[in-house]
Write a protein that holds these residues in place. Structure first.
Motif, PDB file in Angstrom:
ATOM      1  N   GLU A 195     -10.133 -12.047  -3.914  1.00 18.19           N
ATOM      2  CA  GLU A 195     -11.593 -11.951  -3.931  1.00 18.19           C
ATOM      3  C   GLU A 195     -12.243 -13.298  -4.211  1.00 18.19           C
ATOM      4  O   GLU A 195     -13.264 -13.638  -3.608  1.00 18.19           O
ATOM      5  CB  GLU A 195     -12.030 -10.887  -4.938  1.00 18.19           C
ATOM      6  CG  GLU A 195     -11.667  -9.491  -4.458  1.00 18.19           C
ATOM      7  CD  GLU A 195     -11.893  -8.390  -5.476  1.00 18.19           C
ATOM      8  OE1 GLU A 195     -12.339  -8.677  -6.611  1.00 18.19           O
ATOM      9  OE2 GLU A 195     -11.622  -7.223  -5.121  1.00 18.19           O
ATOM     10  N   PRO A 209      -8.092  -6.170  -0.208  1.00 17.51           N
ATOM     11  CA  PRO A 209      -7.549  -4.925   0.359  1.00 17.51           C
ATOM     12  C   PRO A 209      -7.233  -3.943  -0.769  1.00 17.51           C
ATOM     13  O   PRO A 209      -7.048  -4.333  -1.927  1.00 17.51           O
ATOM     14  CB  PRO A 209      -6.277  -5.384   1.074  1.00 17.51           C
ATOM     15  CG  PRO A 209      -6.492  -6.835   1.354  1.00 17.51           C
ATOM     16  CD  PRO A 209      -7.316  -7.342   0.206  1.00 17.51           C
ATOM     17  N   SER A 210      -7.121  -2.693  -0.425  1.00 17.80           N
ATOM     18  CA  SER A 210      -6.835  -1.667  -1.432  1.00 17.80           C
ATOM     19  C   SER A 210      -5.445  -1.897  -2.037  1.00 17.80           C
ATOM     20  O   SER A 210      -4.583  -2.559  -1.434  1.00 17.80           O
ATOM     21  CB  SER A 210      -6.899  -0.280  -0.804  1.00 17.80           C
ATOM     22  OG  SER A 210      -5.805  -0.096   0.076  1.00 17.80           O
ATOM     23  N   VAL A 211      -5.251  -1.311  -3.204  1.00 14.52           N
ATOM     24  CA  VAL A 211      -3.952  -1.385  -3.867  1.00 14.52           C
ATOM     25  C   VAL A 211      -2.874  -0.834  -2.931  1.00 14.52           C
ATOM     26  O   VAL A 211      -1.796  -1.413  -2.797  1.00 14.52           O
ATOM     27  CB  VAL A 211      -3.971  -0.615  -5.207  1.00 14.52           C
ATOM     28  CG1 VAL A 211      -2.577  -0.447  -5.772  1.00 14.52           C
ATOM     29  CG2 VAL A 211      -4.879  -1.322  -6.210  1.00 14.52           C
ATOM     30  N   GLN A 212      -3.179   0.261  -2.243  1.00 17.09           N
ATOM     31  CA  GLN A 212      -2.202   0.864  -1.338  1.00 17.09           C
ATOM     32  C   GLN A 212      -1.840  -0.093  -0.186  1.00 17.09           C
ATOM     33  O   GLN A 212      -0.674  -0.168   0.203  1.00 17.09           O
ATOM     34  CB  GLN A 212      -2.737   2.193  -0.770  1.00 17.09           C
ATOM     35  CG  GLN A 212      -2.875   3.297  -1.789  1.00 17.09           C
ATOM     36  CD  GLN A 212      -4.135   3.149  -2.670  1.00 17.09           C
ATOM     37  OE1 GLN A 212      -5.070   2.412  -2.358  1.00 17.09           O
ATOM     38  NE2 GLN A 212      -4.116   3.841  -3.808  1.00 17.09           N
ATOM     39  N   GLN A 213      -2.828  -0.796   0.349  1.00 19.43           N
ATOM     40  CA  GLN A 213      -2.554  -1.739   1.442  1.00 19.43           C
ATOM     41  C   GLN A 213      -1.668  -2.889   0.953  1.00 19.43           C
ATOM     42  O   GLN A 213      -0.742  -3.308   1.651  1.00 19.43           O
ATOM     43  CB  GLN A 213      -3.862  -2.290   2.015  1.00 19.43           C
ATOM     44  CG  GLN A 213      -4.642  -1.277   2.815  1.00 19.43           C
ATOM     45  CD  GLN A 213      -6.014  -1.799   3.180  1.00 19.43           C
ATOM     46  OE1 GLN A 213      -6.791  -2.248   2.340  1.00 19.43           O
ATOM     47  NE2 GLN A 213      -6.322  -1.755   4.483  1.00 19.43           N
ATOM     48  N   PRO A 252     -14.288  -8.181  -1.052  1.00 18.09           N
ATOM     49  CA  PRO A 252     -13.332  -7.289  -1.724  1.00 18.09           C
ATOM     50  C   PRO A 252     -11.913  -7.437  -1.169  1.00 18.09           C
ATOM     51  O   PRO A 252     -11.712  -7.629   0.028  1.00 18.09           O
ATOM     52  CB  PRO A 252     -13.885  -5.887  -1.439  1.00 18.09           C
ATOM     53  CG  PRO A 252     -15.344  -6.099  -1.157  1.00 18.09           C
ATOM     54  CD  PRO A 252     -15.436  -7.457  -0.495  1.00 18.09           C
ATOM     55  N   ARG A 276      -5.318  -9.253  -6.548  1.00 20.05           N
ATOM     56  CA  ARG A 276      -6.588  -8.828  -5.963  1.00 20.05           C
ATOM     57  C   ARG A 276      -7.724  -9.772  -6.376  1.00 20.05           C
ATOM     58  O   ARG A 276      -8.566 -10.141  -5.556  1.00 20.05           O
ATOM     59  CB  ARG A 276      -6.905  -7.389  -6.365  1.00 20.05           C
ATOM     60  CG  ARG A 276      -5.865  -6.414  -5.771  1.00 20.05           C
ATOM     61  CD  ARG A 276      -6.201  -4.961  -6.012  1.00 20.05           C
ATOM     62  NE  ARG A 276      -7.154  -4.565  -4.976  1.00 20.05           N
ATOM     63  CZ  ARG A 276      -8.319  -3.990  -5.208  1.00 20.05           C
ATOM     64  NH1 ARG A 276      -8.686  -3.691  -6.444  1.00 20.05           N
ATOM     65  NH2 ARG A 276      -9.110  -3.662  -4.212  1.00 20.05           N
TER      66      ARG A 276
END
Length: 181
Positions: free
Chosen positions: A65, A73-77, A71, A61
């Motif tokens: 960035e 993507p989310s951890v889930q994505q 930002p 992540r």
């Protein structure tokens, strides 16, 4: 998943493609262990190539960035993308290693190994292929006589090209093995 290491992206062929008017990157397995291909957008490709087997989720992540100045993507994505890559055997993961062991075991048990280029670089028909290979020994090849080999054979230099272009070279090289049977 933050600090634990994520699996590494395997060595793949990656090339740009157009799909439905958009640019993607296609990931294909050069070893043929994974069937099919995966299409990723540029940003997803960047996430995938940061998977080096050493980075954790936080590292991936942070790299995103830094590269895109926005930002990640989310951890889930990201986990969903990783799961997709793993499902397609594109990661050097426990799942892939299990698959690789199964493929190797199956291959080792074969009584006859499949010809990789049959029908492309040489005939797929065994009788025709036998005649083609035998003809490579005809002049200007070494002939079919099997002279006694002299000395110990410790290496062999042979062409790595199709039979049509390098066949006579193969015949001369392999005549040395035949001479020592």
């Amino acid at each position: 998943m933050g600090t634990s290491k994520l699996p590494a992206l395997r060595l793949l062929d990656i090339f740009p493609v157009q799909h439905k008017g958009r640019k993607f990157f296609c990931l294909k397995d050069t070893e043929g262990l994974a069937k099919g291909a995966v299409l990723l957008a540029l940003e997803s490709l960047y996430l995938a190539i940061t998977l080096d087997g050493k980075a954790g989720m936080d590292d991936v992540r942070a790299a995103f960035e830094k590269r895109f100045a926005r930002p990640a993507p989310s951890v889930q994505q990201i986990e969903k993308m990783i799961q997709k890559l793993d499902d397609c055997l594109m990661l050097d993961s426990p799942r892939f290693q299990k698959h690789l062991r199964q493929v190797r075991r199956s291959y080792a048990r074969l009584k006859r190994r499949p010809s990789a280029m049959a029908g492309l670089a040489y005939s797929a028909l065994p009788d025709v292929l036998t005649r083609e290979l035998d003809s490579l020994f005809d002049p200007p090849g070494p002939g079919t006589a099997r002279p006694a080999g002299q000395g110990r054979l410790v290496g062999l230099v042979s062409p790595h090209i199709d039979f049509r272009r390098g066949g006579i070279g193969y015949a001369w090289a392999y005549q040395e093995i035949l001479a020592r049977e």
